[in-house]
Design an enzyme around this catalytic site. Sequence first.
Site, short mmCIF file in Angstrom:
data_model
loop_
_atom_site.label_atom_id
_atom_site.label_comp_id
_atom_site.label_asym_id
_atom_site.label_seq_id
_atom_site.Cartn_x
_atom_site.Cartn_y
_atom_site.Cartn_z
N GLU A 36 0.98 -0.83 -0.14
CA GLU A 36 -0.44 0.01 0.14
C GLU A 36 0.73 1.08 0.09
OE1 GLU A 36 -3.30 0.68 -0.06
OE2 GLU A 36 -2.10 2.83 0.03
N GLN A 37 0.53 2.18 -0.84
CA GLN A 37 1.34 3.48 -0.99
C GLN A 37 0.93 4.11 0.03
OE1 GLN A 37 0.24 6.17 -4.06
NE2 GLN A 37 -1.70 5.99 -3.90
N ARG A 109 -17.53 2.08 6.31
CA ARG A 109 -16.15 1.67 5.47
C ARG A 109 -14.86 2.07 6.17
NH1 ARG A 109 -15.48 3.58 0.14
NH2 ARG A 109 -17.25 4.70 -0.50
N TYR A 217 -28.91 7.51 5.54
CA TYR A 217 -29.06 6.13 6.23
C TYR A 217 -28.08 5.99 7.57
CZ TYR A 217 -24.52 4.51 3.24
OH TYR A 217 -23.54 4.56 2.89
N ASP A 294 -11.79 -0.84 -8.03
CA ASP A 294 -12.20 0.04 -9.76
C ASP A 294 -10.79 0.09 -10.05
OD1 ASP A 294 -14.02 0.97 -7.87
OD2 ASP A 294 -12.91 3.73 -7.47
P1 FAD Z 1 -9.55 2.11 -4.17
O1 FAD Z 1 -10.58 2.39 -2.77
O2 FAD Z 1 -8.56 3.29 -4.40
O3 FAD Z 1 -8.34 1.30 -3.25
C1 FAD Z 1 -6.66 1.96 -3.27
C2 FAD Z 1 -6.01 1.54 -3.27
O4 FAD Z 1 -4.74 1.72 -3.65
C3 FAD Z 1 -5.91 3.27 -2.15
O5 FAD Z 1 -5.30 2.34 -0.94
C4 FAD Z 1 -4.01 3.17 -2.88
O6 FAD Z 1 -3.33 3.88 -1.15
C5 FAD Z 1 -3.38 2.44 -2.91
N1 FAD Z 1 -2.97 2.27 -4.50
C6 FAD Z 1 -3.26 3.39 -5.74
N2 FAD Z 1 -1.82 3.30 -6.11
C7 FAD Z 1 -0.66 3.21 -5.59
C8 FAD Z 1 0.57 2.84 -6.30
N3 FAD Z 1 0.49 3.20 -6.79
N4 FAD Z 1 1.17 2.44 -5.62
C9 FAD Z 1 0.81 1.74 -4.08
N5 FAD Z 1 -0.33 1.99 -3.68
C10 FAD Z 1 -1.42 2.56 -4.38
N6 FAD Z 1 -19.06 1.07 -3.43
C11 FAD Z 1 -20.15 0.42 -2.68
O7 FAD Z 1 -20.03 -1.16 -3.43
N7 FAD Z 1 -21.42 0.22 -2.14
C12 FAD Z 1 -21.61 1.97 -1.59
O8 FAD Z 1 -22.65 2.26 -1.44
C13 FAD Z 1 -20.10 2.49 -2.50
N8 FAD Z 1 -20.86 4.40 -2.25
C14 FAD Z 1 -19.97 5.19 -3.02
C15 FAD Z 1 -20.01 6.51 -2.24
C16 FAD Z 1 -19.36 7.56 -3.10
C17 FAD Z 1 -19.67 8.89 -2.94
C18 FAD Z 1 -17.94 7.09 -4.09
C19 FAD Z 1 -16.77 8.33 -4.44
C20 FAD Z 1 -17.13 5.14 -4.30
C21 FAD Z 1 -19.13 4.93 -3.30
N9 FAD Z 1 -18.63 3.04 -4.08
C22 FAD Z 1 -19.07 2.41 -3.32
C23 FAD Z 1 -17.89 3.09 -4.32
C24 FAD Z 1 -16.35 2.22 -3.66
O9 FAD Z 1 -15.63 2.78 -2.57
C25 FAD Z 1 -14.91 1.98 -4.54
O10 FAD Z 1 -15.34 1.06 -5.96
C26 FAD Z 1 -14.34 0.88 -4.07
O11 FAD Z 1 -13.78 1.22 -2.59
C27 FAD Z 1 -13.56 0.51 -4.95
O12 FAD Z 1 -11.95 0.00 -4.03
P2 FAD Z 1 -10.29 -0.75 -4.26
O13 FAD Z 1 -9.90 -1.04 -3.29
O14 FAD Z 1 -10.75 -1.23 -5.90
O15 FAD Z 1 -10.14 0.88 -4.56
#
Ligand code: FAD
Length: 419
Positions: A36-37, A109, A217, A294
Site C-alpha cells: 500500500e502506498q 467504511r 442511512y 476500481d
Molecule cells: P481504492 O479504494 O481506490 O483503493 C486503492 C488503494 O490502492 C488505495 O489504498 C491506494 O492508496 C492504493 N494505491 C493506489 N496507487 C498505488 C500505487 N501506485 N502503489 C501502491 N498503492 C497504491 N461502493 C459500494 O460497493 N457501495 C457503496 O455504497 C458505495 N458508495 C460510494 C459512494 C461514493 C460517494 C463514492 C465516491 C464511491 C462509492 N462506492 C461504493 C465505490 C467504492 O468506494 C469503490 O468502488 C471502492 O472503494 C474501490 O475499492 P478499490 O480497493 O478497488 O480501490
Amino acid sequence: TTDAPRPDVLVVGGGIGGLSAALALTLQGLRVRLYEQAREFGEVGAGLQLAPNCTRILHDYGLLGEVVRLGFLPEHMIMKDALDASELTRVDLKDMERRYGFPYLVTHRSDLHGVLLRGCERAGVELVTGARCVTYENIEGGARVTFADGRSDEAEIVLAADGLHSVARTLLVDDEPVNSAYVAYRGAVPFERVAANDVHEKDVVLYVGPHCHFVQYPLRGGRMFNQVAVFRSPKALAGRDDWGTPDELDRAFEGTCGPVQKGLPSMWRDRWWRMFDREPLTKWVTGRIALLGDAAHPPLQYMAQGAVMAVEDGWVLAQHVGAQLAKRSVRGSGVDWETALAAYEAVRPEHCRRVVLTARSWGELWHHSGTKREQRNAVMRARDTYDYAFMDWVYGPTSLTPDQEPPMYRTIPLDSVRV
Ligand code: FAD
C-alpha cells in the site's frame, strides 16, 4: 527485493478490493504480500452499502458476523422524490434477505476496512505500507513490480488493486477517467445531530431530484447517521477547474423538500468527491498481471456496487485457484495461472461492464426533471415492492463462469410511459 521468502502473489493497493483479494487467496493456502502506498492503511470515515452479493462472500470468509455487529441492518430501502418528498417505491430488506439468503447492510467504511485488515493479519497476509508502485512488468514465470524508492519485488502473479488512477491499467489501455460533472458531499455524524430532521431511523432513503440526489442511512447500530449529497456542477459543465465547491452545493439543492434541506447543514463542507468512472474494459489481464476493483471497473456509485464488485473479483479468482489446488501436484504454488486468470477474465469484465453502464443510466433516471421526472415517478410508483426483476442479476450469487451469468433486464423506455 526483501529478504523474506518469495510470495506466490503480490497485491498492489490496500483498499477494500486489494485487502479482500489478498485474504481470499491466502485462505486458499497461497502466500500473499500486499503493498500500500500510504503510510497507514485506512478508508474515508463515511458510509458504504453492502448488497447480498457482497455479504454472501463476507460470510464465506467468516467475517459477516463482525461486519453486521459493527454496522446496521436497515429495514427498507425507500426512493422518494426530492422535490415533494412523496414516496416512489421501496424494497423490504427483510424479504430481500429471504430471497438472496444474505442481508443488505450498511457499514462505516473504516469498520469494513478494519475487519478485512484484521482478517488479513490473522490469515497471514504480509502487509507492507509506504510502498508506491511505479512500474509493473512480466518476467519469466511471473511478474515484477518496482517501487518509487527503487525497491522491487516479484511473484507468480501481481494483482493491481490500485484504484481509479491505476498505474497497471496503462499496460492494457490508454484511457482517462470519464468526468460525470457530478460531485458528492458526504457527512457521517452522531445521530443526535439529525434526530429532529424527519429522518428514517432504520431505513436507507434516497431522494431523487433534478440533477441532484440525497441519500441517508444509519451507521454503527444507529448511533451515527450517514448522508450523501450529489449534484451536477455548473462550473464543471463550463469547463472550469474549481468545480464542486460548497456554494454550488447550496444552489443545487434549492427547491428541494424539507427533509433534504434539514439534512444539508450536516454535510462536511471541507472536502468533496468529484465523480468519475471509466469506459468498460474487457481485457484485465496481461501475462501475469491482472487488474482488480476500481483499477479495472470504476463505476459511478449509483448502484452502490463499486466496493462490492471489487470484493467479488477477488472471490472469483480465489474460487478458480481453489478448484485447481484441489488437484494440486506441481512446484511453486501449484496454480496454473494462465487457466485461473483466463477463467477470471472470462466472467468478471462482462458483469462489471453491465454494472458500470447500468449505473450511468440509473443516475440519469434519478436526475430527470420536467416530464421525464413525472414519467419516472409513474414507473416507480407502479413497481411492486416485492418485484426483484431488476435486482436478481446483481444481488444473486456471484457467477464463476459466463454461463452462470443471469440475463440482464431490459430497460423500460420512458417515452412509452403515460403520466
Ligand atoms: P481504492 O479504494 O481506490 O483503493 C486503492 C488503494 O490502492 C488505495 O489504498 C491506494 O492508496 C492504493 N494505491 C493506489 N496507487 C498505488 C500505487 N501506485 N502503489 C501502491 N498503492 C497504491 N461502493 C459500494 O460497493 N457501495 C457503496 O455504497 C458505495 N458508495 C460510494 C459512494 C461514493 C460517494 C463514492 C465516491 C464511491 C462509492 N462506492 C461504493 C465505490 C467504492 O468506494 C469503490 O468502488 C471502492 O472503494 C474501490 O475499492 P478499490 O480497493 O478497488 O480501490
